[in-house]
Write an enzyme that holds these catalytic residues in place. Structure first.
Site: not given
Length: 885
Positions: A339, A597, A601, A665, A690, A694
Site C-alpha cells: 500500500d 495494514d 488488506d 567418505n 561425523n 558436524d
C-alpha cells in the site's frame, strides 16, 4: 444459582449461551459494570488476578518435546539397538562409545533447537493486539490479553472480536463467523435476547471471540475470556500442524534424497561384507555407521541455529516473524505489492484546508465533516478509528468549532464500509431540523450529488494532481428520524472538499532503489485515487503504468497476468481485487509478498506467499500476516529480505558440504571394505568423525555471504544438490584412496594405524573444504569467512590430529601416527583444496545454474489451512485468528 454469577474470586465464568438469554440490564448488574464508566482500574486488576490472561494458548519452548524431535530418528534408534546388542555380546567398549556419541549428537541438536524455540517464543511475546475498552469513564486502548469479564468493548470495522460479548449497542453491525460456524456469509447482529437453548450459530445478540467485524460498529459486554470462550473451547481440542513453507518442503525433499542414498549404500555394504564372510555384528554396525555418517545429522540444529540467529538480528532491525521458517520465505520474494500510506508516504496525515462548494464557507465544510464521523467524543480524544478522522479531529481549527458542534444531536450513523467508501450520519440541530451528512471518497460521493459545480471538479482535479488526499462532504435535509440506510444516500448537495497532506518519505526513494538491487519489483496497490498514487510514485522514481479497480475487474486472469509486469500502480482497488492481483502474480512464478495494514488488506495478505504487516496494523491484518514490521519502512523490509537470503545461503552451504564430503567418505569406506581384510574404520570412529565434523559446521550460521548471493532470491534445487554430490563426492574419494595407498604402501600400516591415519585425513579434508564450497569466489582472497567459522574448522582439525595421542585413543581404537605422516597429510590437504577449486570452476561452468520460476496453482485451502493452524499455534493472543476471508 443464577445463569450468570457475579465475578467473584469463588465464582465461575459465564457462558455465552446463558448470557444471550439475559437482558443487558441483568448482565450489567450481575457483572458489576457501569455502562457509562465501565470497570475501574482496581477492579480490573482484581479480576485479572482471578481469571488470568485472556489467551487461548501460548507459544512456549518445551525441552522434552525438543528432545523427542532429536531422538525419534530411525537411524539413531537402530544404532542404539545395535549398541545394546553389542553390549550383551561382549563388545562393551564399542557399545559405550556409540552410546556416548549418540547422546552427544542428540544433546547438541536439542540445545540448538531449544534455543531456536526460545527465540520463537520471544518473537510471539512482541506481537500485540489492541482493542478499545471503556474503563474509568473513558475509552482507552489495551492489549486484548488484559480483558476481563465485565469489560465494555467497542467494535469497529475490521476488528477481531477479542472475547465473547453480549452486545449492548449495534449500528449496522455484522460479523464474519466462518471461523466458528463455517458459514461464509456475514451474520447481522442485534441486541435482542434469545432462549438459552439457542444454537451457537443463532446467537445474533452476541459477538464471539475470533470472529471479524465485517460491517458497522457496536459495543459489547465481555462475558467470557480465554479458554472459557466458545473459540477457546474449540481451539483447545485442535492439534493442527502449521502449513509447511517452501523452505520446509525443500528440507523434506532433501531428506528423502539422503534416505535413498543411505539406503542404497548401507544395503550394498552390508551384503558385500556378508559375502566376504565378515562378522555379522561388525558388518551391521559398520553399515549403520555409514548410514549415520552420510546423513547430515545436525542439519536441524544448523537450520535452527541459523533461523534463531537470524531472528535475533531481524528483531534488532525491527522485523518480527511469527514462525522462524518464514524468514527464508521472505528472502525468496521477488515481487512486492504494497500500500502507499506510511510505506511510500510519511503516514502522518495532516488536515490542511477545506475547499467550499457553491454557497458554503470553509468553516461549514469543516463542521459538517466533523459531524460526519463515527467518533462522537471530544477533540484529541479519538482512540483508534479512521486515520483521516483522527487528523480532522486533531486539527487546530476544531477548537473554534466546539460551540457549533455542541448544538447538534446525533440521531444515527451508517458506518463506513469498503463497498460504499462512505460514512453517513443523521444529525438534528437546536432548531429541530434534521440533516443527512455523507462523507467519503470523492468519486462515490459526487455520484450521489444532484449537481457538482465545475469549479469544485477543477479544484478536486488540482488537489489530486498535487498528490493530496481529498474527502468530499455532501448533505441534504432529512425528514426521517430513523438511522440512515444506503437507500438514503441520494439527492445530496456537495458542501465541499477536505484536503489532507501525506507527503512522500524522504528515504523512500533510496529504499526502493535498494529493493531493486535485491531483484525485487515493487508495485503499489491502493484504494486511493489514481492521480494521487501516480504522483507519489513518479516523485519516488517508480514506473508510470496505472490500472484502476474497474479496469482490473474487466480483465480475465490471463489478461491480468500480462498487464501486471507493465503496471506499477493499482488504484481504487477493492479487497477482493487486491487478492486476485496477488493470486494471478503467484501463478506467473516467483515468490510474492504483500505489505498491508488494513482490514481491506487481509484477503491479499492470505493470498501472498509472504504476508507482511506492521505493529500498528489492524488485528485482522496482523493475524493474516507472516511477518510483522515494527516500523513501516521499506528499508526495514529490505533488511529482512537480505537476512532471509543470508540464512538460506548459509543453510545451503551446510547441505552441499554434508552431501558431497560425507558421500565421498562413505563411498571410500564402502570401496575400502571390499578389498581390505579388515574394516577400514570402526563404527565408533565413523560416529566420532561425523560428530566432530558436524560440530564444526555449527559455526556456519555466523558466516558471511557473498554480495551476489543476496542480489536475487534462491530456491531449493534438489537436482542441483544431487549433481553437486555426485561431482564432488568422488573428488574427495580420490584423496581417500591416496591416503590408503600411503598408509599401506609407505607406512605398512596395520588395521589400527590405518584407521587412525584415514580418520585424521578424512576429518581434515571434509572440514577444511568448507572454505572452498562456501563461495564461488577465490576463498580468503575475494571472500573471507567469519572468525567463528575459521576457529571452529581449524579447531576440529586440531582435535582430530591430537586425539590419537590422548588417553581416549585406546578406547576409540586409535594408535599414534609417525611425524612423517603429518607432512604427507599437509600435502594431501593442499592438493585436495586445489583440486576442489578447479572442480568448482568446471562444475559451475557446466551447470549454468538458473532459477526456474515456481509455477503453483493457488487454492483457497491454503488460507483455510493457515487459519486452522493458527487456532493452536498463533493463538498467543486471544484474538489471533485470521478469519477475514
Amino acid at each position: 444459582m443464577t445463569a450468570i454469577e457475579a465475578v467473584r474470586p469463588d465464582s465461575p465464568a459465564t457462558g455465552i449461551v446463558s448470557a444471550a438469554a439475559m437482558s443487558s440490564t441483568e448482565l450489567l448488574e450481575q457483572l458489576g459494570t457501569d455502562i457509562g464508566a465501565g470497570l475501574s482500574s482496581g477492579e480490573v486488576a482484581r479480576r485479572q488476578a482471578r481469571w488470568g490472561l485472556n489467551a487461548v494458548s501460548s507459544h512456549r519452548a518445551r525441552l522434552l518435546l525438543v528432545l523427542w524431535h532429536q531422538v525419534r530418528s530411525p537411524l539413531l534408534a537402530l544404532l542404539l539397538a545395535a549398541a545394546f546388542v553389542s553390549f550383551f555380546l561382549g563388545e562393551r567398549s564399542d557399545a559405550l562409545v556409540i552410546s556416548v556419541i549418540v547422546a552427544l549428537s542428540v544433546g547438541l541438536g536439542a540445545v540448538n533447537e531449544y534455543r531456536a524455540e526460545k527465540a520463537a517464543a520471544g518473537l510471539h511475546d512482541q506481537i500485540h493486539h489492541q482493542t478499545v475498552v471503556i474503563r474509568d469513564g473513558r475509552p482507552s486502548q489495551v492489549d486484548v490479553t488484559d480483558l476481563v469479564p465485565g469489560d465494555i468493548l467497542d467494535l469497529r470495522l475490521g476488528d477481531i472480536v477479542a472475547a465473547d460479548l453480549r452486545l449492548l449497542e449495534v449500528t449496522g453491525l455484522s460479523c464474519d463467523e466462518s471461523v466458528l460456524t463455517g458459514e461464509s456469509l456475514p451474520v447481522d447482529k442485534t441486541i435482542d435476547t434469545v432462549p438459552a437453548h439457542t444454537a451457537l450459530a443463532e446467537l445474533s445478540g452476541c459477538a464471539l471471540m475470533g470472529t471479524v467485524v465485517n460491517a458497522g460498529s457496536g459495543r459489547g459486554l465481555v462475558v467470557a475470556t480465554g479458554a472459557r470462550t466458545e473459540f477457546g473451547k474449540i481451539a483447545a481440542g485442535l492439534n493442527t500442524h502449521p502449513l509447511d513453507t517452501e523452505f520446509q518442503v525443500g528440507l523434506r525433499k532433501f531428506s528423502m534424497l539422503l534416505v535413498y542414498v543411505a539406503g542404497a549404500l548401507t544395503t550394498s555394504i552390508f551384503v558385500t561384507n556378508m559375502v566376504l564372510h565378515k562378522p555379522v555384528m561388525d558388518a551391521l554396525l559398520f553399515s549403520l555407521a555409514i548410514a549415520v555418517g552420510i546423513t547430515p545429522q545436525l542439519l536441524p540444529a544448523v537450520v535452527s541455529s541459523s533461523l534463531a540467529a537470524g531472528s535475533r538480528r531481524m528483531s534488532r532491525r525491527k522485523v518480527l516473524v511469527k514462525r522462524l521458517v518464514c524468514i527464508e520465505d521472505l528472502g525468496n520474494v521477488d515481487v512486492l505489492f504494497t500500500d502507499k500510506t506510511g510505506t511510500l508516504t510519511e503516514g502522518h496525515i495532516d488536515f490542511t484546508r477545506a475547499i467550499p462548494a457553491a454557497d458554503a464557507d470553509p468553516d461549514s465544510v469543516l463542521r459538517w465533516g466533523l459531524l460526519c464521523t463515527e467518533h462522537s467524543g471530544e477533540p484529541g480524544d479519538i482512540v483508534g478509528g479512521n486515520p483521516l478522522d483522527q487528523a480532522l479531529w486533531n486539527a487546530p481549527e476544531v477548537k473554534a468549532q466546539q460551540s457549533a458542534l455542541a448544538s447538534y444531536t446525533r440521531l444515527g450513523v451508517l458506518p463506513f464500509d469498503h463497498q460504499r467508501n462512505m460514512v453517513s450520519v443523521l444529525v438534528r440541530d437546536s432548531a429541530g431540523r434534521s440533516t443527512l451528512i455523507t462523507k467519503g471518497a470523492p468519486e462515490t460521493v459526487l455520484q450521489r450529488c444532484i449537481e457538482v459545480p465545475a469549479a469544485a471538479r477543477e479544484a478536486l482535479a488540482a488537489e489530486f494532481a498535487a498528490g493530496n488526499r481529498v474527502v468530499a462532504v455532501a448533505a441534504r435535509p432529512a425528514r426521517d428520524q430513523q438511522p440512515p440506510t444506503t437507500r438514503d444516500e441520494h439527492d445530496l448537495r456537495l458542501v465541499g472538499l477536505l484536503v489532507f497532506l501525506d507527503p512522500p518519505k524522504t528515504d523512500a526513494a533510496a529504499a526502493l532503489r535498494r529493493l531493486a538491487t535485491l531483484g525485487i519489483s515493487v508495485k503499489v496497490v491502493t484504494g486511493d485515487n489514481p492521480a494521487v498514487a501516480s504522483k507519489v510514485c513518479r516523485d519516488l522514481g517508480l514506473g508510470k503504468g496505472v490500472l484502476t479497480g474497474a479496469e482490473v475487474d474487466a480483465l480475465d486472469d490471463a489478461a491480468l497476468a500480462l498487464a501486471i509486469p507493465a503496471t506499477t500502480v493499482f488504484a481504487r482497488i477493492s479487497p477482493a481485487a487486491k487478492a486476485r492481483i496477488v493470486r494471478v502474480q503467484r501463478l506467473s512464478g516467483g515468490a510474492v509478498a504483500f505489505l498491508g495494514d488494513g482490514v481491506n488488506d487481509a484477503l491479499a495478505l492470505h493470498a501472498a506467499d509472504v504476508g507482511i504487516s506492521v505493529d500498528s496494523a489492524t488485528d485482522v491484518a496482523k493475524d493474516a500476516a507472516d511477518v510483522i514490521l515494527l516500523e513501516k519502512n521499506l528499508d526495514v523490509l529490505a533488511d529482512g529480505v537480505g537476512e532471509g537470503r543470508r540464512i538460506f545461503a548459509n543453510t545451503i552451504k551446510y547441505v552441499l558440504m554434508g552431501t558431497s564430503s560425507n558421500f565421498g567418505n562413505m563411498f571410500s569406506a564402502a570401496g575400502a571394505s571390499v578389498f581390505l581384510s579388515f574394516l577400514p574404520m570402526l563404527p565408533s570412529q565413523i560416529l566420532v568423525n561425523n560428530l566432530l565434523y558436524d560440530t564444526s559446521q555449527l559455526a556456519i550460521p555466523t558466516d558471511q555471504v557473498d554480495e551476489e548471493q543476496l542480489r536475487r532470491p534462491s530456491h531449493w534445487d534438489i537436482g542441483f544438490i544431487r549433481r553437486f554430490m555426485i561431482f564432488f563426492g568422488p573428488l574427495s574419494s580420490v584423496f581417500d584412496f591416496l591416503t590408503f595407498a600411503v598408509m599401506l604402501g609407505i607406512f605398512h600400516a596395520g588395521p589400527m594405524e590405518f584407521r587412525t591415519g584415514w580418520f585424521v585425513e578424512s576429518l581434515a579434508t571434509q572440514t577444511l573444504v568448507i572454505f572452498a564450497i562456501r563461495t564461488r569466489r577465490i576463498p580468503f582472497f575475494r571472500s573471507r569467512p567469519s572468525v567463528a567459522l575459521l576457529l571452529a574448522a581449524f579447531g576440529v582439525v586440531a582435535i582430530g590430529a591430537v586425539l590419537p595421542a590422548t588417553p581416549l585413543a585406546h578406547t576409540l581404537g586409535f594408535s599414534p601416527l609417525p611425524g612423517l605422516y603429518f607432512a604427507a597429510l599437509a600435502a594431501m590437504v593442499v592438493g585436495y583444496l586445489v583440486l576442489i577449486e578447479i572442480g568448482k570452476r568446471i562444475f559451475y561452468r557446466m551447470a549454468a545454474v538458473t532459477v526456474t520460476p515456481r509455477r503453483r496453482r493457488y487454492s483457497t485451502s491454503r488460507s483455510l489451512r493457515r487459519r486452522a493452524a493458527r487456532f493452536s499455534t498463533a493463538a498467543t493472543r486471544s484474538a489471533s485468528v485470521a478469519a477475514y476471508t
